[in-house]
Design a protein around this motif. Structure first.
Motif, mmCIF file in Angstrom:
data_model
loop_
_atom_site.group_PDB
_atom_site.id
_atom_site.type_symbol
_atom_site.label_atom_id
_atom_site.label_comp_id
_atom_site.label_asym_id
_atom_site.label_seq_id
_atom_site.Cartn_x
_atom_site.Cartn_y
_atom_site.Cartn_z
ATOM 1 N N ALA A 247 0.679 -1.398 -0.279
ATOM 2 C CA ALA A 247 -0.080 -0.100 -0.037
ATOM 3 C C ALA A 247 1.179 1.323 -0.086
ATOM 4 C CB ALA A 247 -0.940 0.068 1.144
ATOM 5 N N LEU A 248 2.296 0.943 0.350
ATOM 6 C CA LEU A 248 3.337 2.520 1.002
ATOM 7 C C LEU A 248 3.923 2.302 -1.212
ATOM 8 C CD1 LEU A 248 4.590 1.427 3.752
ATOM 9 C CD2 LEU A 248 2.478 2.433 3.510
ATOM 10 N N PRO A 249 4.827 3.762 -1.115
ATOM 11 C CA PRO A 249 5.221 3.697 -2.568
ATOM 12 C C PRO A 249 5.936 2.664 -2.858
ATOM 13 C CG PRO A 249 4.664 5.783 -0.755
ATOM 14 C CD PRO A 249 4.707 5.422 -0.062
ATOM 15 N N ASP A 250 6.878 3.273 -3.679
ATOM 16 C CA ASP A 250 7.802 2.573 -4.383
ATOM 17 C C ASP A 250 9.122 2.819 -3.697
ATOM 18 O OD1 ASP A 250 6.656 0.643 -5.260
ATOM 19 O OD2 ASP A 250 7.165 1.399 -7.809
ATOM 20 N N ALA A 251 9.838 1.919 -3.490
ATOM 21 C CA ALA A 251 11.048 2.331 -3.491
ATOM 22 C C ALA A 251 12.056 3.411 -3.586
ATOM 23 C CB ALA A 251 12.354 0.963 -2.215
ATOM 24 N N GLU A 252 12.597 3.888 -3.960
ATOM 25 C CA GLU A 252 13.104 4.568 -3.902
ATOM 26 C C GLU A 252 14.032 3.839 -5.055
ATOM 27 O OE1 GLU A 252 14.976 8.221 -1.716
ATOM 28 O OE2 GLU A 252 13.705 8.509 -0.744
ATOM 29 N N THR B 185 -1.391 20.256 17.460
ATOM 30 C CA THR B 185 -1.563 18.318 16.754
ATOM 31 C C THR B 185 -0.074 18.293 16.827
ATOM 32 O OG1 THR B 185 -1.523 19.906 15.160
ATOM 33 C CG2 THR B 185 -3.450 18.996 15.761
ATOM 34 N N SER B 186 0.161 16.791 16.914
ATOM 35 C CA SER B 186 1.694 16.397 16.645
ATOM 36 C C SER B 186 1.013 15.162 15.399
ATOM 37 C CB SER B 186 1.607 15.729 17.929
ATOM 38 O OG SER B 186 1.169 14.918 18.360
ATOM 39 N N THR B 187 2.479 14.228 14.937
ATOM 40 C CA THR B 187 2.365 13.637 13.915
ATOM 41 C C THR B 187 2.538 12.202 14.700
ATOM 42 O OG1 THR B 187 4.698 14.638 13.048
ATOM 43 C CG2 THR B 187 2.407 15.160 12.048
ATOM 44 N N ASP B 188 2.301 11.095 13.799
ATOM 45 C CA ASP B 188 2.902 9.836 13.993
ATOM 46 C C ASP B 188 2.834 9.254 13.331
ATOM 47 O OD1 ASP B 188 3.620 7.446 14.902
ATOM 48 O OD2 ASP B 188 1.734 6.645 16.052
ATOM 49 N N ASP B 189 4.267 8.636 12.129
ATOM 50 C CA ASP B 189 4.066 8.756 11.247
ATOM 51 C C ASP B 189 4.796 7.328 10.234
ATOM 52 O OD1 ASP B 189 4.093 10.833 9.743
ATOM 53 O OD2 ASP B 189 5.797 11.581 9.983
ATOM 54 N N THR C 4 9.112 8.482 4.546
ATOM 55 C CA THR C 4 8.412 7.978 2.732
ATOM 56 C C THR C 4 7.092 8.683 3.663
ATOM 57 O OG1 THR C 4 9.367 6.507 2.261
ATOM 58 C CG2 THR C 4 7.393 7.086 0.727
ATOM 59 N N VAL C 5 6.673 8.099 4.480
ATOM 60 C CA VAL C 5 4.851 8.425 4.489
ATOM 61 C C VAL C 5 4.919 9.370 5.138
ATOM 62 C CG1 VAL C 5 3.377 7.943 6.696
ATOM 63 C CG2 VAL C 5 4.135 6.077 5.597
ATOM 64 N N ALA C 6 6.171 10.121 6.328
ATOM 65 C CA ALA C 6 6.117 11.910 6.986
ATOM 66 C C ALA C 6 5.978 12.399 5.597
ATOM 67 C CB ALA C 6 7.791 11.675 7.389
ATOM 68 N N ASN D 193 -2.386 10.815 11.568
ATOM 69 C CA ASN D 193 -1.459 10.158 10.967
ATOM 70 C C ASN D 193 -1.443 10.855 9.296
ATOM 71 O OD1 ASN D 193 -2.734 8.694 10.019
ATOM 72 N ND2 ASN D 193 -3.189 7.349 11.635
ATOM 73 N N LEU D 194 -0.929 10.206 8.212
ATOM 74 C CA LEU D 194 -1.373 10.169 6.728
ATOM 75 C C LEU D 194 -2.848 10.541 6.967
ATOM 76 C CD1 LEU D 194 0.182 10.717 3.812
ATOM 77 C CD2 LEU D 194 0.278 8.464 4.014
ATOM 78 N N PHE D 195 -3.256 9.550 7.576
ATOM 79 C CA PHE D 195 -4.694 8.966 6.580
ATOM 80 C C PHE D 195 -5.834 9.885 7.104
ATOM 81 C CE2 PHE D 195 -2.437 4.968 6.386
ATOM 82 C CZ PHE D 195 -2.654 4.538 4.739
ATOM 83 N N ASN D 196 -4.958 10.643 8.342
ATOM 84 C CA ASN D 196 -6.417 11.767 8.380
ATOM 85 C C ASN D 196 -6.091 12.899 7.390
ATOM 86 O OD1 ASN D 196 -5.576 11.254 11.669
ATOM 87 N ND2 ASN D 196 -7.160 10.437 11.465
#
Lengths: 749, 181
Positions: free
Chosen positions: A38-43, A431-435, A605-607, A663-666
């Motif tokens: 589900a995540l982006p392809d590696a670089e 707000t704070s974030t968690d990746d 990547t998610v961050a 998080n990203l999904f929010n």
């Protein structure tokens, strides 16, 4: 109503072709459940190749304990027989035997890293002492020729971890070990299929579960624990399937009930159902045409289509009741809503995030299909005056409509800007974030406990992180790995590393093999060594020109990777939790090495994506404002953007309060909130009959809140996050709707 | 006629072999049970004849047999101390214990032989009785990489162990109980 015009006919035919493609793509479809998929392809290419290869995801380990060895062996045999067609079981004794025989051939040129250091520093005393202890002790020489290897370097090399299973005993079909005076067996094997191929994985899991149940019935004390990605994949797929059917079913039930309460007629339900079916089928068809293996999570997120499609169908049905003119007056607003929503989804398509791209394709296509259903089919399926709201609903809508003048006469709408300032301030401060991607998915606790049991006893579990070494040839890879050996040993001594496994520890480079056999031969005149050889009457064999190479060694593929002509070797690591930094520093000190942690990389990547998404959200607001300015003017458009900020801020602040971080999904959810709230704002500020707007927006918001409120109870953290955010955003959009009513009246003046 | 005779002989041979195997297994267990269980301190002498070498390697020392472990202290020609238990062979040097990786099986075999553990022996070896010895042949290929055959010999207790390794090297260990003065 009129017959279809030529452009409409072509659009209709293209749409039909898309729907018909489902008959071909759906039966062949495979669904992915892997979080990494589900995540982006590696670089980098090698990182992508490594993830595609998925060697580790095929590994399965089964632990049997709690009974005497005879029962454990019976159980092991039954399990192996039941799963024989799906898995290649490891035969440890034969592997160990092959390796031992191979090493014996090259005795005298294979030495452990420690012995190599002793040879280099001329520490013959300790090497001779160790050899004599071996010669005069009860443990044999392991079949190694003393002439070929008078210092017995090779038995020591084998015992240093090159050719054994640690403290486990290799048996013909399993490994046997002892723990707290109790025997256990470990079956290890490699699946014939990818762990994320759902049908095969489910069949495998069912076969194993049936065998385990049968064995537990026969031997109640027998404990069987499983470890492997396939078990987590099956659990995730079952959970997702359960959640899709449960929440989808409940949402549908809620919509049916709402429609019955509102209209006491089957027609609205059938028309809404038709819109939903056509929208979902179109979305699915586009998804399967574009993505070969879509992710199941995409379908969960795609439930947002329900809310918007229901909204469109309500607007359509209510507008048809007003006759051709009323319907035509409604269509530009529906198009404006569609266009602004599509802008939001366009943002998702641009991001290199497969899951979000899949959601964008599904929902974007579904929205267009919902619009086409309303535009092309509703006027043909419903006549004006055919629908009547129940008296209760009429009273409620009239009551709300009567409140308009009061709302307009009060300075309520001017509260919008202070509220926006307060909410934006709250967002900035609170707000704070968690990746951390490991928080995105949660396997059942029982399965995690089984995994931990197997991990403790098998000694074969490696961290996802690894050191990657680059080289032009396999020999160069081995030489470069050997350069890292002393530093890795030092890290292990300092407890920064529990263990490491490298190809060069099993097959030293030819350069090292030459150096070892040259090294001890150069010491034959060392007094103690000369005396030792003389006492034994041992002639020294001539050096060999035949060397051990990786091609001869079974099971080393997991350490080598070739992609686009480049060669890589992978050093597997057992790292203490959260201690990647010393390894990172080690890799940075060598230009041929890289520390690679797929999880760490995914988190980064998610961050990065979360940052991109936040900017896209702001850009989408600006684009929506520009688009709205063309139809509604600057003042109304600015007011709408303020209203959208209220909905988005509430969505994020409530998620922060519930989860403790964002998080990203929010943010993905915020994008959907933006699409829905924009749609509401477009109609609230339109010339469409206010009664119809109140009914349509109210129904849409209620059904969406219900659907996403249910998602917030999901066991899967990302789905729950998504549900909380959409629920809070849409509820805020509904409650803040009066702030826009003044704008409607002003426009009408 | 010849074919019938051949099949009859083959059948009789099979039956004899099968019954001999049963008797052998029983005898092995009986022989092991008839031996006094070893416990306490023993003096040992080990002679290792390496394949291709005419000069045997002799060593002697002390063996302490405890319920779950052994202490193998070689005193001559070099001093070395090993602790052997089910987890494997551990070298003792200056009071510190270092495990020899991959030695679990060798440790278990030595422990089972000296403790006359019939269950372990019959699980891992095919057994047969020969004169005053019990011959053990490894059942699994991995074990055959270590030993071709092991013989446990003695009259009323285990007195001698003979081990033939994979490369035809042979090791003879004789035990003598040390009686405290």
């Amino acid at each position: 109503m009129n017959r279809l015009r030529a452009p409409q006919l072509w659009v209709g035919l293209a749409w039909l072709a898309l729907l018909l493609s489902l008959f071909i793509t759906l039966p062949q479809s495979t669904w992915s459940t892997s979080v990494t998929a589900a995540l982006p392809d590696a670089e980098q290419d090698w990182q992508q190749a490594l993830m595609r290869d998925g060697q580790s995801t095929r590994q399965v380990t089964i632990l049997l304990r709690g009974h005497d060895v005879g029962v454990l062996e019976n159980g092991a045999r039954e399990i192996q027989a039941a799963l024989d067609t799906a898995i290649s079981w490891q035969a440890p004794a034969s592997v160990a035997s092959d390796i031992q025989r191979l090493y014996r051939v090259y005795a005298g040129q294979l030495a452990s890293a420690e012995d190599w250091q002793r040879l280099k520093t001329g520490d013959m005393d300790s090497l001779l002492e160790r050899a004599q202890q071996r010669l005069y002790g009860p443990v044999g020489l392991g079949g190694v020729s003393l002439q070929q290897d008078p210092l017995l370097l090779t038995p020591s090399f084998i015992e240093s971890g090159a050719g054994n299973f640690g403290t486990l005993t290799p048996r013909a079909n399993w490994l046997q070990g002892e723990h707290q005076d109790e025997s256990f067996l470990l079956l290890t094997g490699r699946l014939h299929f990818n762990a994320f191929e759902q049908a095969a994985a489910l069949e495998f899991d069912n076969a194993l579960s049936a065998t385990i149940s049968r064995l537990r019935e026969e031997y109640p004390d027998l404990q069987i624990h499983r470890s492997g990605a396939v078990f987590h994949a099956v659990a995730a797929a079952q959970q997702a399937r359960f959640e899709i059917s449960t929440y989808g079913g409940l949402s549908l039930l809620a919509i049916v009930l709402l429609l019955i309460v509102m209209f006491r007629s089957a027609r609205p339900f059938l028309l809404t159902g038709l819109t939903l079916v056509l929208a979902s089928a179109s979305g699915l068809a586009a998804l399967l045409l574009i993505f070969p293996a879509p992710h199941v999570l995409a379908m969960v997120f795609a439930t947002t289509l329900i809310g918007v499609a229901v909204d469109y169908s309500f607007h359509g049905m209510l507008a048809v009741q007003r006759g051709v003119a009323g319907f035509k007056a409604m269509l530009p607003n529906l198009r404006l809503g569609l266009l602004t929503s599509l802008i939001g989804y366009l943002a998702l398509l641009v991001l290199p995030f497969p899951l979000l791209q899949q959601v964008a394709v599904f929902v974007g296509t579904g929205l267009v299909a919902a619009y086409l259903t309303v535009h092309l089919l509703f006027p043909r399926l419903l006549r004006p005056g055919q629908l009547r709201s129940t008296r209760g609903v009429q009273h409620a809508v009239h009551g709300l409509a009567r409140a308009h003048p009061w709302v307009v006469s009060t300075p309520l709408r001017w509260l919008l800007y202070p509220v926006v300032v307060v909410l934006l301030g709250g967002l900035y401060v609170l707000t704070s974030t968690d990746d951390d991607v490991t928080n995105f998915h949660q396997s059942p606790p029982a399965l995690m406990a089984e995994e931990a049991q197997v991990r403790d006893l098998s000694q074969q579990m490696w961290s996802p992180a690894m050191l990657v070494v680059r080289g032009d040839t396999t020999e160069q890879l081995l030489q470069r790995e050997e350069q890292l050996h002393p530093a890795l040993g030092a890290l292990r001594d300092a407890d920064d590393l529990h263990a490491w496994q490298a190809l060069s520890r099993r097959v030293p480079s030819i350069e090292r093999q030459q150096a070892v056999q040259r090294g001890w031969r150069e010491q034959v005149n060392h007094p103690a060594f000369a005396q030792y050889l003389s006492q034994l009457g041992l002639p020294v064999a001539a050096p060999t020109t035949d060397f051990l190479t990786p091609a001869q060694m079974p099971g080393v593929n997991q350490h080598l990777l070739t992609t686009n002509g480049e060669r890589f070797s992978l050093i597997l690591l057992q790292l203490p939790k959260g201690s990647g930094e010393p390894l990172q520093a080690l890799a940075q000190a060598h230009d041929f090495a890289e520390f690679y942690s797929p999880l760490h990389s995914a988190n980064e990547t998610v961050a990065e994506l979360r940052g991109h998404l936040a900017w896209w959200l702001m850009l989408a607001l600006v684009l929506a404002w520009l688009l709205l300015c063309l139809r509604r003017g600057v003042k109304v458009s600015t007011h709408i953007v303020g209203y959208l900020i209220v909905a988005l801020s509430c969505s994020l602040l409530l998620a922060q309060w519930v989860q403790g971080s964002l998080n990203l999904f929010n943010l993905v959810a915020a994008l959907l909130v933006l699409a829905l709230a924009l749609d509401y704002a477009v109609f609230i500020t339109s010339r469409v009959e206010p009664h119809d707007v109140i009914k349509a927006v109210g129904l849409s918001a209620l059904t969406t809140c219900l659907a996403f409120g249910l998602l917030s109870f999901s066991y899967t953290p990302v789905i729950a996050s998504f549900g909380v955010s959409v629920f809070a955003g849409v509820a805020a959009a509904l409650l803040a709707a009066p702030l826009l009513i003044g704008q409607l009246r002003e426009k009408e003046k | 006629m010849l074919r019938i005779l051949f099949i009859t002989c083959l059948g009789l041979f099979g039956m004899t072999a099968a019954s001999a195997q049963d008797i052998t297994d029983d005898e092995v267990q009986a022989r092991l049970q008839s031996w006094h269980a070893l416990s306490g301190t023993f003096a040992f002498e080990q002679v290792r004849e390496l394949a291709g070498f005419s000069r045997p390697l002799r060593s002697r020392g002390e063996l302490i047999i405890e319920p779950d472990s052994l202490h193998w202290n070689t005193q001559h020609p070099i001093a070395t101390s090993l602790h052997i238990d089910a987890a494997g062979v551990h070298q003792i040097k200056n009071g510190e214990r270092t495990s020899i990786e991959g030695s679990a099986f060798v440790g278990q075999v030595l422990l089972a032989m000296l403790q006359q553990d019939y269950d372990f022996i019959s699980e891992h070896f095919k057994t047969a009785v020969r004169d005053d010895c019990i011959d053990l042949r490894p059942r699994e290929s991995y074990m055959r990489d270590h030993y071709q055959q092991i013989a446990l010999c003695g009259d009323d207790q285990l007195q001698r162990i003979e081990m033939r390794e994979a490369d035809d090297s042979e090791t003879y260990i004789s035990l003598q109980e040390v009686i405290d003065a």
